[in-house]
Design an enzyme around this catalytic site. Structure first.
Site, PDB file in Angstrom:
ATOM      1  N   ILE A  60     -28.940   2.235 -11.087  1.00 23.75           N
ATOM      2  CA  ILE A  60     -27.778   2.914 -11.661  1.00 23.75           C
ATOM      3  C   ILE A  60     -28.237   3.866 -12.755  1.00 23.75           C
ATOM      4  O   ILE A  60     -29.276   3.637 -13.393  1.00 23.75           O
ATOM      5  CB  ILE A  60     -26.735   1.892 -12.184  1.00 23.75           C
ATOM      6  CG1 ILE A  60     -25.381   2.552 -12.417  1.00 23.75           C
ATOM      7  CG2 ILE A  60     -27.248   1.133 -13.404  1.00 23.75           C
ATOM      8  CD1 ILE A  60     -24.230   1.568 -12.556  1.00 23.75           C
ATOM      9  N   CYS A  61     -27.486   4.942 -12.926  1.00 19.86           N
ATOM     10  CA  CYS A  61     -27.738   5.900 -14.004  1.00 19.86           C
ATOM     11  C   CYS A  61     -26.377   6.298 -14.580  1.00 19.86           C
ATOM     12  O   CYS A  61     -25.453   5.496 -14.554  1.00 19.86           O
ATOM     13  CB  CYS A  61     -28.535   7.102 -13.495  1.00 19.86           C
ATOM     14  SG  CYS A  61     -27.659   8.113 -12.289  1.00 19.86           S
ATOM     15  N   ALA A  62     -26.247   7.515 -15.050  1.00 23.30           N
ATOM     16  CA  ALA A  62     -24.965   7.953 -15.613  1.00 23.30           C
ATOM     17  C   ALA A  62     -23.950   8.277 -14.521  1.00 23.30           C
ATOM     18  O   ALA A  62     -22.807   7.815 -14.574  1.00 23.30           O
ATOM     19  CB  ALA A  62     -25.170   9.165 -16.517  1.00 23.30           C
ATOM     20  N   THR A  88     -22.813   4.643 -14.168  1.00 23.07           N
ATOM     21  CA  THR A  88     -22.201   3.957 -15.298  1.00 23.07           C
ATOM     22  C   THR A  88     -20.894   4.628 -15.716  1.00 23.07           C
ATOM     23  O   THR A  88     -19.939   3.944 -16.103  1.00 23.07           O
ATOM     24  CB  THR A  88     -23.185   3.912 -16.482  1.00 23.07           C
ATOM     25  OG1 THR A  88     -24.401   3.296 -16.033  1.00 23.07           O
ATOM     26  CG2 THR A  88     -22.642   3.109 -17.644  1.00 23.07           C
TER      27      THR A  88
END
Length: 107
Positions: A60-62, A88
């Site tokens: 996961i990232c932004a 996120t």
């Protein structure tokens, strides 16, 4: 490269999924998915041997861009990696909880 939508990821997370957050550490500290380990892109290769070999690694990232790249990179190294679509930011927009602070750091 495999991807999963947030609702499927939420169910996997509730079942104990292994999650890495590939954002920079300051982004992670500002708010991350519960249980996610901080593993910035810059430290990804150095941590390959620490990732599970026998179950999926959710990335996961932004928003999903960095996680897609990281999942593709990990898959080329024989890691069963799955990018979380929406990241996120999508997780937070859906009203799901974030953890603020350091949590757990792997790199």
């Amino acid at each position: 490269m495999r991807e999963t939508p947030l609702d499927v990821f939420a169910a996997e997370l509730a079942d104990g999924a292994f999650v890495i957050d590939v954002r920079e550490f300051d982004e992670y500290v500002a708010g991350h998915v519960p249980g996610a380990l901080s593993l910035p892109l810059s430290a990804l290769d150095a941590a390959l041997g620490e990732l599970p070999a026998d179950w999926p690694v959710y990335v996961i990232c932004a928003s999903g861009n960095r996680s897609a790249w990281a999942a593709e990179h990990l898959a080329s190294s024989a890691v069963d990696a799955v990018s979380v679509v929406g990241g996120t930011a999508g997780w937070a927009r859906a009203g799901r909880p974030l953890v603020h602070g350091t949590g757990v750091r792997t790199a």
